[in-house]
Write a protein that holds these residues in place. Structure first.
Motif, PDB file in Angstrom:
ATOM      1  N   ILE A 192       0.838  -1.193   0.000  1.00 53.50           N
ATOM      2  CA  ILE A 192       0.000   0.000   0.000  1.00 53.50           C
ATOM      3  C   ILE A 192       0.878   1.251   0.000  1.00 53.50           C
ATOM      4  O   ILE A 192       1.980   1.251   0.536  1.00 53.50           O
ATOM      5  CB  ILE A 192      -0.956   0.018   1.210  1.00 53.50           C
ATOM      6  CG1 ILE A 192      -0.186  -0.117   2.525  1.00 53.50           C
ATOM      7  CG2 ILE A 192      -1.988  -1.078   1.104  1.00 53.50           C
ATOM      8  CD1 ILE A 192      -1.070  -0.040   3.754  1.00 53.50           C
ATOM      9  N   ASP A 193       0.357   2.287  -0.643  1.00 57.50           N
ATOM     10  CA  ASP A 193       1.111   3.534  -0.782  1.00 57.50           C
ATOM     11  C   ASP A 193       0.728   4.488   0.349  1.00 57.50           C
ATOM     12  O   ASP A 193      -0.343   5.082   0.355  1.00 57.50           O
ATOM     13  CB  ASP A 193       0.794   4.165  -2.135  1.00 57.50           C
ATOM     14  CG  ASP A 193       1.658   5.387  -2.428  1.00 57.50           C
ATOM     15  OD1 ASP A 193       2.472   5.757  -1.545  1.00 57.50           O
ATOM     16  OD2 ASP A 193       1.524   5.965  -3.513  1.00 57.50           O
ATOM     17  N   THR A 194       1.620   4.618   1.317  1.00 58.31           N
ATOM     18  CA  THR A 194       1.373   5.509   2.453  1.00 58.31           C
ATOM     19  C   THR A 194       2.270   6.744   2.386  1.00 58.31           C
ATOM     20  O   THR A 194       2.542   7.381   3.401  1.00 58.31           O
ATOM     21  CB  THR A 194       1.614   4.766   3.780  1.00 58.31           C
ATOM     22  OG1 THR A 194       2.958   4.239   3.791  1.00 58.31           O
ATOM     23  CG2 THR A 194       0.628   3.625   3.973  1.00 58.31           C
ATOM     24  N   ASP A 196       1.690   9.643   1.354  1.00 58.65           N
ATOM     25  CA  ASP A 196       1.011  10.872   1.757  1.00 58.65           C
ATOM     26  C   ASP A 196       0.468  10.807   3.183  1.00 58.65           C
ATOM     27  O   ASP A 196      -0.196  11.747   3.635  1.00 58.65           O
ATOM     28  CB  ASP A 196      -0.156  11.170   0.800  1.00 58.65           C
ATOM     29  CG  ASP A 196       0.331  11.486  -0.604  1.00 58.65           C
ATOM     30  OD1 ASP A 196       1.467  11.994  -0.729  1.00 58.65           O
ATOM     31  OD2 ASP A 196      -0.410  11.221  -1.571  1.00 58.65           O
ATOM     32  N   ALA A 197       0.742   9.700   3.870  1.00 57.90           N
ATOM     33  CA  ALA A 197       0.206   9.522   5.219  1.00 57.90           C
ATOM     34  C   ALA A 197       1.102  10.209   6.249  1.00 57.90           C
ATOM     35  O   ALA A 197       2.318  10.327   6.069  1.00 57.90           O
ATOM     36  CB  ALA A 197       0.088   8.040   5.549  1.00 57.90           C
ATOM     37  N   ARG A 276      -7.013   0.644   5.598  1.00 56.36           N
ATOM     38  CA  ARG A 276      -6.495   0.289   4.271  1.00 56.36           C
ATOM     39  C   ARG A 276      -7.328   0.927   3.158  1.00 56.36           C
ATOM     40  O   ARG A 276      -6.801   1.264   2.088  1.00 56.36           O
ATOM     41  CB  ARG A 276      -6.501  -1.239   4.138  1.00 56.36           C
ATOM     42  CG  ARG A 276      -6.266  -1.803   2.751  1.00 56.36           C
ATOM     43  CD  ARG A 276      -4.849  -1.572   2.297  1.00 56.36           C
ATOM     44  NE  ARG A 276      -4.690  -2.035   0.938  1.00 56.36           N
ATOM     45  CZ  ARG A 276      -4.984  -1.310  -0.145  1.00 56.36           C
ATOM     46  NH1 ARG A 276      -5.465  -0.088  -0.016  1.00 56.36           N
ATOM     47  NH2 ARG A 276      -4.799  -1.801  -1.353  1.00 56.36           N
ATOM     48  N   ARG A 278      -8.299   3.741   2.929  1.00 58.85           N
ATOM     49  CA  ARG A 278      -7.859   5.119   2.722  1.00 58.85           C
ATOM     50  C   ARG A 278      -6.725   5.229   1.706  1.00 58.85           C
ATOM     51  O   ARG A 278      -6.539   6.277   1.083  1.00 58.85           O
ATOM     52  CB  ARG A 278      -7.441   5.701   4.079  1.00 58.85           C
ATOM     53  CG  ARG A 278      -6.673   6.999   4.062  1.00 58.85           C
ATOM     54  CD  ARG A 278      -7.508   8.163   3.592  1.00 58.85           C
ATOM     55  NE  ARG A 278      -6.748   9.404   3.604  1.00 58.85           N
ATOM     56  CZ  ARG A 278      -5.842   9.753   2.698  1.00 58.85           C
ATOM     57  NH1 ARG A 278      -5.572   8.946   1.683  1.00 58.85           N
ATOM     58  NH2 ARG A 278      -5.199  10.907   2.798  1.00 58.85           N
ATOM     59  N   TYR A 279      -5.953   4.141   1.513  1.00 61.38           N
ATOM     60  CA  TYR A 279      -4.717   4.234   0.727  1.00 61.38           C
ATOM     61  C   TYR A 279      -4.781   3.378  -0.531  1.00 61.38           C
ATOM     62  O   TYR A 279      -5.349   2.294  -0.533  1.00 61.38           O
ATOM     63  CB  TYR A 279      -3.524   3.786   1.582  1.00 61.38           C
ATOM     64  CG  TYR A 279      -3.390   4.600   2.843  1.00 61.38           C
ATOM     65  CD1 TYR A 279      -2.934   5.920   2.795  1.00 61.38           C
ATOM     66  CD2 TYR A 279      -3.753   4.074   4.078  1.00 61.38           C
ATOM     67  CE1 TYR A 279      -2.833   6.686   3.944  1.00 61.38           C
ATOM     68  CE2 TYR A 279      -3.653   4.841   5.248  1.00 61.38           C
ATOM     69  CZ  TYR A 279      -3.203   6.138   5.160  1.00 61.38           C
ATOM     70  OH  TYR A 279      -3.103   6.901   6.290  1.00 61.38           O
ATOM     71  N   ARG A 282      -0.153  -0.325  -4.013  1.00 59.61           N
ATOM     72  CA  ARG A 282       1.161  -0.061  -4.611  1.00 59.61           C
ATOM     73  C   ARG A 282       1.383  -1.066  -5.733  1.00 59.61           C
ATOM     74  O   ARG A 282       1.199  -2.269  -5.541  1.00 59.61           O
ATOM     75  CB  ARG A 282       2.258  -0.196  -3.553  1.00 59.61           C
ATOM     76  CG  ARG A 282       3.606   0.332  -4.011  1.00 59.61           C
ATOM     77  CD  ARG A 282       4.683  -0.021  -2.992  1.00 59.61           C
ATOM     78  NE  ARG A 282       4.431   0.594  -1.709  1.00 59.61           N
ATOM     79  CZ  ARG A 282       4.843   1.793  -1.351  1.00 59.61           C
ATOM     80  NH1 ARG A 282       5.519   2.539  -2.214  1.00 59.61           N
ATOM     81  NH2 ARG A 282       4.590   2.280  -0.144  1.00 59.61           N
TER      82      ARG A 282
END
Length: 283
Positions: A192-194, A196-197, A276, A278-279, A282
């Motif tokens: 997962i692409d975090t 921007d978290a 999860r 939210r993102y 990847r």
């Protein structure tokens, strides 16, 4: 039109479907639904551990029945079903998205086959849960454990059926071990692409995954172990699904504590699915 052109158009359609904003939003609803099912299963497991769940199966069917019996439960079950179907379509699009790598070589081909295989398995799980939700929404739901016993009994009548059941059990044990490993080495963060978290959000996702994946993995491994036991004894009644697995954990020494820990893990996995959603995935 050539087969290559047809395949290219199909892959392009899948890419468009996978990138559709509408489908992405529905898939997020599906992840929320998937998380909700796990939270309900965890709640039923806690009730089982501490004496309050005598009348309800601590599995997906019990979770769906709990939803069906709640206010606005049946409309909510339809929302759950639609979200899960969207997740299945999302995963089917992933298979075609990675199809170009099947004929490659080396790591590219390995990655494409792994991604495609994972997507197919996930799609099958989401479809099965969606069908279960629809059955309970229409009043035709039955126990998952009962269905598994009937399916196992049917497979036993096939040529080599006993070996097929044992193989399915071993696969589930392996999937459970993979979940445990995935949680311990935090491999889920690579999917997962975090970027921007916030640091706090990344920490939350990490902690939920570290607890949730092993908790779910233990439950899956016990379900697989029961299938293997059913195959060895040639007794389909031993294939009791997730409800049977949680009862088996409860019967162990310090069973209440162990089952509580597994329930906490399953709940953490459900919460992980909520976060999860939210993102993005990847690639």
């Amino acid at each position: 039109m050539s087969a290559r052109g047809t395949t290219g158009r199909a892959a392009g359609t899948a890419q468009e479907a996978g990138d559709s904003d509408g489908l992405e939003h529905l898939a997020r609803v599906g992840l929320l639904a998937f998380g909700l099912v796990h939270l309900l299963v965890a709640w039923l497991a806690l009730q089982l551990a501490w004496g309050g769940g005598a009348g309800e199966s601590a599995d997906q069917s019990g979770a769906m029945r709990t939803l069906a019996e709640s206010p606005l439960g049946k409309p909510l079950l339809w929302v759950v079903a639609v979200g899960l179907i969207a997740l299945a379509v999302w995963q089917a699009a992933e298979v075609l998205r990675w199809r170009h790598g099947w004929s490659a070589s080396g790591k590219t081909r390995t990655k494409a086959l792994r991604k495609s295989g994972n997507a197919l398995v996930k799609a099958a799980v989401y479809v099965a849960l969606a069908v279960l939700a629809i059955r309970f929404a229409t009043g035709a739901g039955t126990s998952s454990s009962q269905q598994q016993q009937e399916t196992t009994s049917g497979v036993f009548s096939w040529p080599g059926g006993q070996w097929l059941v044992a193989a399915a059990g071993l696969v589930l044990v392996g999937v459970g071990a993979w979940h445990i490993r995935k949680g311990l080495n935090k491999h889920f963060l690579k999917q997962i692409d975090t970027s921007d978290a916030s640091p706090g959000a990344v920490k939350l996702v990490t902690r939920l995954g570290q607890i949730g994946f092993p908790g779910k993995g233990i439950a899956l491994a016990v379900v697989g172990g029961l299938l293997v036991y059913a195959a060895i004894t040639f007794d389909p009644s031993k294939a009791r699904g997730l409800d049977g697995a949680l009862h088996t954990i409860l019967e162990l020494p310090f069973g209440r504590i162990l089952l509580t820990l597994v329930a906490i893990g399953i709940a953490a996995f459900g919460a992980f699915c909520f976060v999860r959603a939210r993102y993005p995935e990847r690639t």
